[in-house]
Design an enzyme around this catalytic site. Structure first.
Site, PDB file in Angstrom:
ATOM      1  N   LYS A   1      30.588  -7.524 -18.528  1.00 39.14           N
ATOM      2  CA  LYS A   1      31.183  -6.908 -17.197  1.00 39.14           C
ATOM      3  C   LYS A   1      30.175  -5.702 -16.844  1.00 39.14           C
ATOM      4  O   LYS A   1      30.100  -4.764 -17.591  1.00 39.14           O
ATOM      5  CB  LYS A   1      32.606  -6.434 -17.135  1.00 39.14           C
TER       6      LYS A   1
ATOM      7  N   ASP B   1      31.560  -5.692 -11.631  1.00 38.80           N
ATOM      8  CA  ASP B   1      32.995  -5.305 -11.014  1.00 38.80           C
ATOM      9  C   ASP B   1      32.716  -4.076 -10.238  1.00 38.80           C
ATOM     10  O   ASP B   1      32.826  -2.874 -10.616  1.00 38.80           O
ATOM     11  CB  ASP B   1      33.571  -4.719 -12.440  1.00 38.80           C
TER      12      ASP B   1
ATOM     13  N   LYS C   1      34.742  -3.658  -7.091  1.00 45.43           N
ATOM     14  CA  LYS C   1      35.941  -3.477  -6.542  1.00 45.43           C
ATOM     15  C   LYS C   1      35.679  -2.949  -5.013  1.00 45.43           C
ATOM     16  O   LYS C   1      36.069  -2.072  -4.784  1.00 45.43           O
ATOM     17  CB  LYS C   1      36.777  -2.388  -7.201  1.00 45.43           C
TER      18      LYS C   1
ATOM     19  N   ASP D   1      36.664  -2.378   2.079  1.00 48.66           N
ATOM     20  CA  ASP D   1      36.110  -1.759   3.304  1.00 48.66           C
ATOM     21  C   ASP D   1      36.673  -2.590   4.561  1.00 48.66           C
ATOM     22  O   ASP D   1      37.585  -3.315   4.127  1.00 48.66           O
ATOM     23  CB  ASP D   1      34.481  -1.466   3.153  1.00 48.66           C
TER      24      ASP D   1
ATOM     25  N   THR E   1      44.906  -0.989 -13.988  1.00 50.41           N
ATOM     26  CA  THR E   1      45.866  -1.082 -15.366  1.00 50.41           C
ATOM     27  C   THR E   1      46.209   0.430 -15.542  1.00 50.41           C
ATOM     28  O   THR E   1      47.154   0.659 -16.696  1.00 50.41           O
ATOM     29  CB  THR E   1      45.354  -1.902 -16.398  1.00 50.41           C
TER      30      THR E   1
ATOM     31  N   ARG F   1      35.913  -0.061 -24.562  1.00 51.80           N
ATOM     32  CA  ARG F   1      36.022   1.067 -25.537  1.00 51.80           C
ATOM     33  C   ARG F   1      36.278   0.578 -26.898  1.00 51.80           C
ATOM     34  O   ARG F   1      35.729   0.648 -27.845  1.00 51.80           O
ATOM     35  CB  ARG F   1      36.934   2.388 -25.303  1.00 51.80           C
TER      36      ARG F   1
HETATM   37  O1  C5P Z   1      37.517   0.698 -22.276  1.00 51.52           O
HETATM   38  P1  C5P Z   1      38.510  -0.292 -21.722  1.00 51.52           P
HETATM   39  O2  C5P Z   1      38.969  -1.364 -22.425  1.00 51.52           O
HETATM   40  O3  C5P Z   1      39.710   0.395 -21.085  1.00 51.52           O
HETATM   41  O4  C5P Z   1      37.746  -0.951 -20.296  1.00 51.52           O
HETATM   42  C1  C5P Z   1      38.399  -1.556 -19.512  1.00 51.52           C
HETATM   43  C2  C5P Z   1      37.386  -1.912 -18.266  1.00 51.52           C
HETATM   44  O5  C5P Z   1      38.072  -2.723 -17.408  1.00 51.52           O
HETATM   45  C3  C5P Z   1      36.929  -0.874 -17.513  1.00 51.52           C
HETATM   46  O6  C5P Z   1      35.503  -1.055 -17.399  1.00 51.52           O
HETATM   47  C4  C5P Z   1      37.645  -0.637 -16.394  1.00 51.52           C
HETATM   48  O7  C5P Z   1      37.056  -0.053 -15.247  1.00 51.52           O
HETATM   49  C5  C5P Z   1      38.134  -2.056 -16.076  1.00 51.52           C
HETATM   50  N1  C5P Z   1      39.436  -2.280 -15.215  1.00 51.52           N
HETATM   51  C6  C5P Z   1      40.609  -1.911 -15.678  1.00 51.52           C
HETATM   52  N2  C5P Z   1      41.654  -2.111 -14.768  1.00 51.52           N
HETATM   53  C7  C5P Z   1      41.705  -2.767 -13.802  1.00 51.52           C
HETATM   54  C8  C5P Z   1      40.215  -3.136 -13.408  1.00 51.52           C
HETATM   55  C9  C5P Z   1      39.200  -2.835 -14.079  1.00 51.52           C
HETATM   56  O8  C5P Z   1      40.913  -1.084 -16.420  1.00 51.52           O
HETATM   57  N3  C5P Z   1      42.676  -2.956 -12.941  1.00 51.52           N
END
Ligand code: C5P
Length: 231
Positions: free
Chosen positions: A33, A60, A62, A65, A116, A208
């Site tokens: 991603k 990603d 998002k 607009d 989330t 992460r």
């Molecule tokens: O580090 P982590 O596992 O929290 O990363 C989750 C990834 O998913 C991040 O890049 C975040 O921007 C993305 N994301 C998210 N929740 C969403 C959409 C995308 O955490 N609803």
């Protein structure tokens, strides 16, 4: 193969760091991603570079607009050869359906429901949306389906109900995944990789817990094993 369903969020700010992460994780990495940080710093050419490495790419950004602007943005992004793109469902039905119609090639479009990191208090008190997070996610996902989108991004907690209501072929992509005992950070609606797969999630997005580890390959493989054990 579960490794094909684990999308690693390359949340870094340079091409070198991203390519190092791809190398660190190794050949079982199939899907990455690219988020705003990496895309804004490397530019569109980097997507082609990742595709040359035979990786699937979820871009990603998002998009959110007015329908015409969103449609034109999605059109140029899908021409980059991305496998998956997304728009915010809160942009509404017209925005989503025009964006869907602007897709080129094999790119699929998914809708972002509620982030989330959003919990019920934020939803009700700050965003002004009444009801539970689940209600709002379901409402947005139904709208995404109506607009012809392939699926949504949601938390693993919403997957069971979403699949029941909208059908098992409506794709769910779930961030908010944390290996058992791992740090939660700013994610609020989390599940373990095994729980997310058992709930029916199609793709897990993990950043992460892999990117922040000293042995990224081991972290990736351990999550794949957890996914396999749950299937
Ligand atoms: O580090 P982590 O596992 O929290 O990363 C989750 C990834 O998913 C991040 O890049 C975040 O921007 C993305 N994301 C998210 N929740 C969403 C959409 C995308 O955490 N609803």
């Amino acid at each position: 193969m579960m490794n094909e369903r684990l999308i690693v969020a390359l949340d870094v700010s340079s091409q070198d760091e991203a390519l190092k992460a791809v190398k660190d994780i190794g050949p079982s990495l199939r899907f990455v991603k690219v988020g705003m940080e990496l895309f804004y710093s490397t530019g569109p050419e980097f997507i082609a570079r990742l595709k040359d490495l035979d990786l699937k790419v979820f871009l990603d950004l998002k998009v959110h607009d007015i329908p015409n602007t969103a449609q034109r943005a999605i059109h140029v992004l899908s021409k980059l050869g991305c496998d998956m793109l997304n728009v915010h469902c809160s942009g509404g039905l017209a925005m989503m359906s025009q964006a869907q119609q602007a897709l080129e090639g094999n790119t699929i479009l998914i809708g972002v429901t509620q982030l989330t990191s959003t919990d019920q208090k934020v939803l009700n008190d700050q965003l002004g949306i009444p009801g539970t997070v689940k209600d709002s996610v379901l409402n947005y996902a139904s709208l995404a389906k109506k607009a012809g989108l392939a699926g949504v991004v949601c938390s693993p907690h919403e997957v069971v109900q979403l699949k029941q209501t909208l059908g098992s072929d409506f794709i769910t992509v779930t961030p908010g995944v944390r290996p058992a005992g791992g740090e939660v950070q700013d994610q609020k609606r989390v599940m373990t990789p095994g729980e997310a797969i058992a709930a029916g999630s199609d793709y897990l997005v993990v950043g992460r817990p892999i990117m922040g580890q000293s042995d990224r390959r081991e972290a990736f493989e351990r999550i794949v094993e957890e996914m396999e054990a749950a299937s």
